[in-house]
Design an enzyme around this catalytic site. Structure first.
Site, short mmCIF file in Angstrom:
data_model
loop_
_atom_site.label_atom_id
_atom_site.label_comp_id
_atom_site.label_asym_id
_atom_site.label_seq_id
_atom_site.Cartn_x
_atom_site.Cartn_y
_atom_site.Cartn_z
CG ASP A 1 -1.73 1.34 1.49
OD1 ASP A 1 -2.36 1.49 0.53
OD2 ASP A 1 -1.64 1.76 2.62
CG ASP B 1 -1.42 8.08 0.71
OD1 ASP B 1 -0.77 9.07 0.92
OD2 ASP B 1 -2.06 7.85 -0.30
CG ASP C 1 -1.85 2.96 6.13
OD1 ASP C 1 -2.11 2.38 5.16
OD2 ASP C 1 -2.05 4.00 6.57
#
Ligand SMILES: [Mg+2]
Length: 322
Positions: free
Chosen positions: A26, A28, A250
């Protein structure tokens, strides 16, 4: 998945790396963060290169609905990620590729950013709707007189993050979707952008998708995580096998849920949206839906992968001690 997430150590990392040939990252909160998304997570680009040098097939997968694959590619080069362009899968890219694969021949009404429209235009799908929409005069009369300004060529509504979202757009999107043949597609269902360092957050694409969903009574096809569309593309194009794939994310309800639904190895990094406390809380009560969001391992940051790799192994430490 019914156990607590484990802190990763050198042995478990080595074991994991010996099992996998593909890594999905991922973006961001994993590789970068900040209001502009230009604050590199320290050493994230080094981790990327190290994984590539080990022969792993590394992909970036992001739900960001506003940017094109090309703009992500430029950003990655600026921040030092030597990623290939076709290894960047963003929600708008997946949406555009989906329409290309079903041989969609009509126009798309875009409730979204210019980046979403650009991605559609790249695959030859014309769009309308980007920017501020205004239905002139009384909306009641416009509806009664059939003068809502609807384009008869539109055969799909695509929703992502849209700073120009307004009531008139909801009316037009809903009117297109009154035709059951009109497709309803959405980039992603994330509801918040965390703004690091403040107690505020920004409402994200999912809030707009929910609005159109409620207004139209239709259910959209979601392109981003945790929907499996990204995985189907990875499987079809690159023969990615979930049991040989690691996802690092995250966010529990997108990245980790996606990884677990696909049967991948999952690692949560604590440098973004979700906390370890939230991950542990999911195991309470043995709710199967919540347990699907529990990662196998967690790390403070993706940089810990380098720290663990470069740590002398126990045998060496013992040898040196004697
Ligand atoms: Mg993220």
């Amino acid at each position: 998945m019914d156990s607590l997430p484990m802190s990763m150590d050198k042995d478990s990392l080595q074991q994991l790396l010996s099992e996998i040939d593909t890594v999905l990252l991922d973006c961001d909160g994993v590789l970068w963060r900040g209001a502009q998304g230009m604050d590199l997570i320290p050493r994230a680009n080094e981790v990327f290169t190290r994984l590539q040098n080990m022969g792993k097939n590394v992909f970036l997968i992001t739900n960001n609905s506003t940017k094109t694959q090309d703009s992500y590619y430029d950003k990655c080069r600026t921040l030092g990620f030597s990623v290939e362009r076709d290894h960047i899968l963003s929600a708008p890219y997946i949406l555009a590729q989906y329409l290309r694969e079903i041989n969609f021949r009509r126009k798309v009404y875009v409730v979204g950013a210019p980046g979403l429209a650009q991605e559609l235009q790249k695959v030859g799908v014309p769009c309308t709707g980007v920017g501020a929409e205004k239905i002139e005069g009384s909306i009641y009369s416009a509806l009664a007189q059939g003068s809502l300004g609807l384009d008869p060529q539109v055969g799909a509504v695509a929703v992502g993050f849209d700073r120009e979202f307004n009531y008139d757009k909801i009316v037009r999107a809903t009117s297109y979707l009154a035709d059951p043949e009109c497709l309803f597609l959405a980039t992603n269902t994330d509801e918040k952008y965390i703004v690091t360092g403040t107690r505020y957050h920004l409402p994200a694409a999912g809030v707009l998708v929910n609005t159109i969903q409620k207004a139209s009574g239709r259910t959209p096809q979601i392109m981003g995580k945790p929907s499996l569309n990204m995985f189907y593309m990875l499987q079809a194009r690159y023969n990615v096998q979930p049991e040989k794939t690691l996802i690092i994310g995250d966010t529990l309800h997108t990245d980790i849920l996606f990884g677990n639904e696909c049967g991948m190895w999952t690692v949560l990094v604590l440098s973004g949206v979700s906390t370890l406390q939230e991950a542990r809380q999911l195991t309470v009560g043995q709710d199967p839906q919540k347990q699907k969001q529990v990662p196998l391992f967690y790390l403070q940051s993706i940089a810990d992968i380098l720290t663990l790799m470069d740590e002398p192994d126990n045998q060496q430490v013992n040898d040196q001690a004697h």
